[in-house]
Every structure is written in C-alpha cells, then in structure tokens.
Design an enzyme around this catalytic site. Structure first.
Site: not given
Length: 315
Positions: A224, A253, A272
């Site tokens: 993370r 993000e 991601h």
C-alpha cells in the site's frame, strides 16, 4: 427461506452473477445511492473496491447487511469504526492476486537487475551503449508482510536463487519478527513491501528506514502507498541512499501528474496493476459466487477478515 437481497456496489464491467439467478434478489448501487439501499440488503458485494463509499454510508440509520465481501485483498477502503464494531462478517478476495503479484515482483526485480528501463530509453535514443548487469542469483531480499501475497513473493524470489527473508507481525518458524527488520534491511539487495496498512505499518518506510538500506538496494512496493513516506523515498533516491525503486501503489491514486516520482531516475512507476491479469475479474466473480453458496447454506465462510487487525488472520 426468504430470497436474500444482494446489493452490489457497482464498477464497470459488472460482475457475472448469473449462477445466482433465482437464488438472490440482486440490486445495484453507486456511491450516491448506497446509503439509501444498505438497510434493505442482506449481503453487500463491494465490486468497486477503489471507492470509499462504504465507509461514508455505513454509519447511517437502519439495519446493515450481515455479510460484506470486497473484491480486493485490502479492506482499508471500507472499514470504519461502526463496521468494525458490528456483527457483520467481512471477507476479501484472498487467493486471487497472490500468484500474479509474485510474478510481477519477480519481473521488476529482473528488469532492475538487468537495467531494462535504461535499455529501453537508450533504444528510443538509438544509442548503442554496452553495460554489465547484475545476476539475481546469490542476492538477498527482504519481504515485509507475511500474508499470502508476501509468502508468494518470497517463494518466487527464492526460485530465482535469491536468499529471501520474510518479516511479519510476529516471529514464528520461517518468519522474522519486526525486531529483525532493520538488520535484514541493511543486508538486502531487494526490499519488497507487501504488508497491509495498519497502525504498525503506516509510514514504516521513512527516512530512517531508507537510510538503513544499502546504496545498491532497490525498493519495491506492491503493498500500500501508506506504508511509505513518499518525500523520504524521493530524497533517498535523489541522494543515492538507495539505487532505485519500483512502485505499483501510492498514497494518492492516480499519482498526481506533478509528482517527482514520474521522472525520478531509477524509479519505475506502474498504475496499481501488479495483481491484474487477463481474466482476473471473472476469477473475482466466481470466487464471490462460491462464497455466496457457503453463506446461503449456513456453512462457515472462508477469507474472513479480522476487522480489528484489518486482514485475514492465520498467517
């Protein structure tokens, strides 16, 4: 038995739930309608696992679903104090992402060792520049996070001949405890962050931790973004405390266009995507249907999250 109501927090493409036809009353919600629909649902499927709508909607009035499933490994986007304190069971998508993420980390390690980012940049410039690269066999890795993803990453790195240490919340056979972390970081060529965000892990990779690492070390984050103090990472790369980094997750993000990480030499940025392989959404849908069948028949669910810890215990 009354047909249960399944509420889906939608994201495109929608999950394939045809196997539940006639077995559940399927309704759909988006961020704006979730709060109004929650009291009427027996089960909530958080298909939009990038949304924080559950955290905002859950504290409202009325009954709440007895079971919440998120189509993701992490649960930080939905857990709030009211949900954590409730009797609602929370499950996650453990089992879908581990292998793909481990492959992705291995690909990044090989790319960095073989200087592939620079090779591609030189190719675009039509520049012929011979270099020597590193072998990964015989190097050392420290994988932080001993859950299914961390264990899969460690196993894949070991298959490449990399001596790999796994660090978890507590020490046990095959896993180091937090007290060993700094010592292992100081010896590692590859540091892989694969831990969930908890009170103990948020911001754990700060200036001090990057300062402990070798100047030849590379940092890889598939856990993370909250695990990392990004300003400290930028400084560590700029000032050559470490050799570089490969980052698939970020504190915010999508990564802001003006983030220095985009153009920082020695840094690989990906959006991601480490666990997202062809067919992954179908796997997530099939996994949920299998869990629904357990729930509907009164059998124990698997992948049950410890809502206090924020992850599935037992690893």
């Amino acid at each position: 038995m009354t047909t249960p109501t399944l509420l889906v927090l939608d994201a495109e493409p929608l999950p394939r739930l045809g196997r539940l036809t006639g077995r559940a009353r399927i309704e759909h919600a988006d961020e704006s309608s979730l709060a109004a629909r929650l009291p009427h649902a027996d089960v909530l499927l958080v298909w939009d696992f990038t949304s924080h709508a559950v955290r905002r909607a859950w504290p409202g009035e009325g009954p709440r679903p007895r079971w919440v499933h998120t189509a993701s490994a992490g649960v930080d986007h939905l857990l709030c104090p009211e949900l954590a304190a409730s009797d609602t069971v929370v499950t996650n998508a453990r089992g879908v992402f581990e292998g793909p993420i481990a492959e992705y980390v291995a690909g990044l390690v090989l790319a960095l060792a073989k200087d592939l980012p620079r090779t591609l940049a030189l190719q675009r410039e039509r520049t012929w520049l011979h270099r020597e690269t590193r072998r990964v066999a015989g190097t050392r890795a420290c994988v932080v996070g001993s859950g299914p993803i961390g264990r899969a990453v460690a196993g894949t790195l070991r298959a490449l001949g990399i001596t790999t240490a796994l660090v978890g919340r507590t020490a046990r056979p095959g896993t180091h405890g937090p007290e060993d972390l700094d010592r292992l970081l100081s010896r590692a060529d590859w540091v892989v962050a694969a831990a969930p965000p908890t009170e103990a892990t948020r911001g754990m990779f700060d200036a001090r931790r990057f300062g402990v690492m070798q100047p030849s070390a590379h940092f890889v984050n598939v856990g993370r973004g909250e695990l990392v103090v990004e300003e400290a990472l930028v400084r560590a790369v700029r000032e050559r405390w470490i050799a570089g980094a490969a980052l698939d997750v970020f504190a915010a993000e999508p990564l802001a266009p003006d983030s220095p990480l985009w153009e920082l030499p020695g840094v690989v940025v990906s959006p991601h995507m480490s666990g997202d392989t062809v067919g992954w959404r179908d796997e997530l849908g099939s996994q949920f249907v299998e869990l629904f069948e357990l729930w509907a028949s009164g059998r124990p669910l698997v992948n049950v999250v410890d809502k206090r810890r924020g992850y599935v215990p037992g690893h």
